[in-house]
Design an enzyme around this catalytic site. Sequence first.
Site, PDB file in Angstrom:
ATOM      1  N   SER A   1       4.500  -8.065  -4.146  1.00  0.00           N
ATOM      2  CA  SER A   1       5.496  -7.068  -3.778  1.00  0.00           C
ATOM      3  C   SER A   1       5.373  -6.610  -2.324  1.00  0.00           C
ATOM      4  O   SER A   1       6.310  -6.074  -1.766  1.00  0.00           O
ATOM      5  CB  SER A   1       5.424  -5.865  -4.716  1.00  0.00           C
ATOM      6  OG  SER A   1       4.262  -5.136  -4.479  1.00  0.00           O
TER       7      SER A   1
ATOM      8  N   LYS B   1       3.460   0.515  -2.701  1.00  0.00           N
ATOM      9  CA  LYS B   1       4.775   0.408  -2.062  1.00  0.00           C
ATOM     10  C   LYS B   1       4.784   1.205  -0.770  1.00  0.00           C
ATOM     11  O   LYS B   1       3.922   2.052  -0.536  1.00  0.00           O
ATOM     12  CB  LYS B   1       5.859   0.989  -2.994  1.00  0.00           C
ATOM     13  CG  LYS B   1       6.054   0.243  -4.292  1.00  0.00           C
ATOM     14  CD  LYS B   1       7.033  -0.897  -4.149  1.00  0.00           C
ATOM     15  CE  LYS B   1       6.824  -1.914  -5.262  1.00  0.00           C
ATOM     16  NZ  LYS B   1       6.856  -1.320  -6.596  1.00  0.00           N
TER      17      LYS B   1
END
Lengths: 202, 202
Positions: free
Chosen positions: B121, B159
């Site tokens: 990610s 993130k």
Amino acid sequence: MLTPSETKTLKFIQKYCIEKGCSPTLTEIADGIGIKSRGVIHRYLKSLESKKLLSIVSNRKRGICLNLEAYENQSIAPIIPLLGRIAAGQPIEAIEDRHEINLADFIMNPDRFALQVTGESMMDAGILDGDTVIIKHQNTANNGDIVVALIDGIEATLKRFKKLPKGMILLIPENKSMEAIAYEAERIQIQGVVVGQLRSYQ
Amino acid sequence: MLTPSETKTLKFIQKYCIEKGCSPTLTEIADGIGIKSRGVIHRYLKSLESKKLLSIVSNRKRGICLNLEAYENQSIAPIIPLLGRIAAGQPIEAIEDRHEINLADFIMNPDRFALQVTGESMMDAGILDGDTVIIKHQNTANNGDIVVALIDGIEATLKRFKKLPKGMILLIPENKSMEAIAYEAERIQIQGVVVGQLRSYQ
DNA sequence: TTGAATGTTCTCCTTTTGTTCTCTATTATT
DNA sequence: AATAATAGAGAACAAAAGGAGAACATTCAA
């Protein structure tokens, strides 16, 4: 100055907080560090509180607050706890086999040195402009290694290494917009192989 | 100045402190330099103390404090030579601007911990599957930081962080094939901020 | 409201560690 | 030869650190 038991306790609490999002109970700490008595843990917590490393809300269950700022300038070991695996959307998964990373092992070997990378030629391999790579000093390389190579004794470059037939060597950049170039083996001098890479976001 | 035994003792202590982050016990020193008697070690320590190379907190276990000069000119410090920049594709810059990279500054702080990354990610930010990220344990973040966030107290994720109006928080993956998701701030708990990243090729 | 879980405060114990001795041996220097 | 400096072993003791567990107080959720 912390005693080993206090250090263990503190590390356990930190780890617990990160994994679970709340502080542990005395029993959980005791189990976590292999002690049977809650009273002992309480004593350690009081000691840590007096050293300003955490604060305790009296009688409140899970009432431990870590004092992260004070934590900052404690004595340091080149060992950082490896808490677990993080995967998007999953709880943090604990790792059983390896609990800490020893940077001394990782990097501090006499035949290692560091280089700071400029340019984007290895971008697709996750080596970005400004990163530091750890090089093991050696004169040979295997196919697939990322090497520091000296071309014609002048130009140094960081590329992936591949041996071709007929004494040719292919140096492959990991960047779609750049092309691999083949050289006669005599023109290439291997300076070392990348064994690690690190980046600071500070 | 120092006798051979004193030198051995001092070196052992220096090494121990750097590796473990706390000073050794007399028994550990004795074992480390091949001596059976704690009393002997104590005598050496007293002598080193009188020579101002260290100080001893009486009766305190692991109560040895090295004086700062004792650290200097030690090659065992957590420092690796930083030889220079390597410009991929461009000619090399001098190998002679000899800086050093100090791992202590880089990542070694007790409020740091490591996580191993699973998944892609954050690939476009150069954080690959299998990499280790160094996290600074804190509960707040600034826009643009890469954070470890706990969603609803369970799911952990890595993130990029962005604050939106109306108490919303946007968590942005660095991967073109994935989408950013906005959450109510109450659902998000910041566990830490990425301050470093490292990868081993061994 | 009530009971189980948790935090708090004790006392007691063992082990480890630091400290101070005395004794011995070796080596270099005067 | 005598002396001093260095090196080591080990006994004996005090203090610190580590630990068990009882007893009680307080929370908190069913």
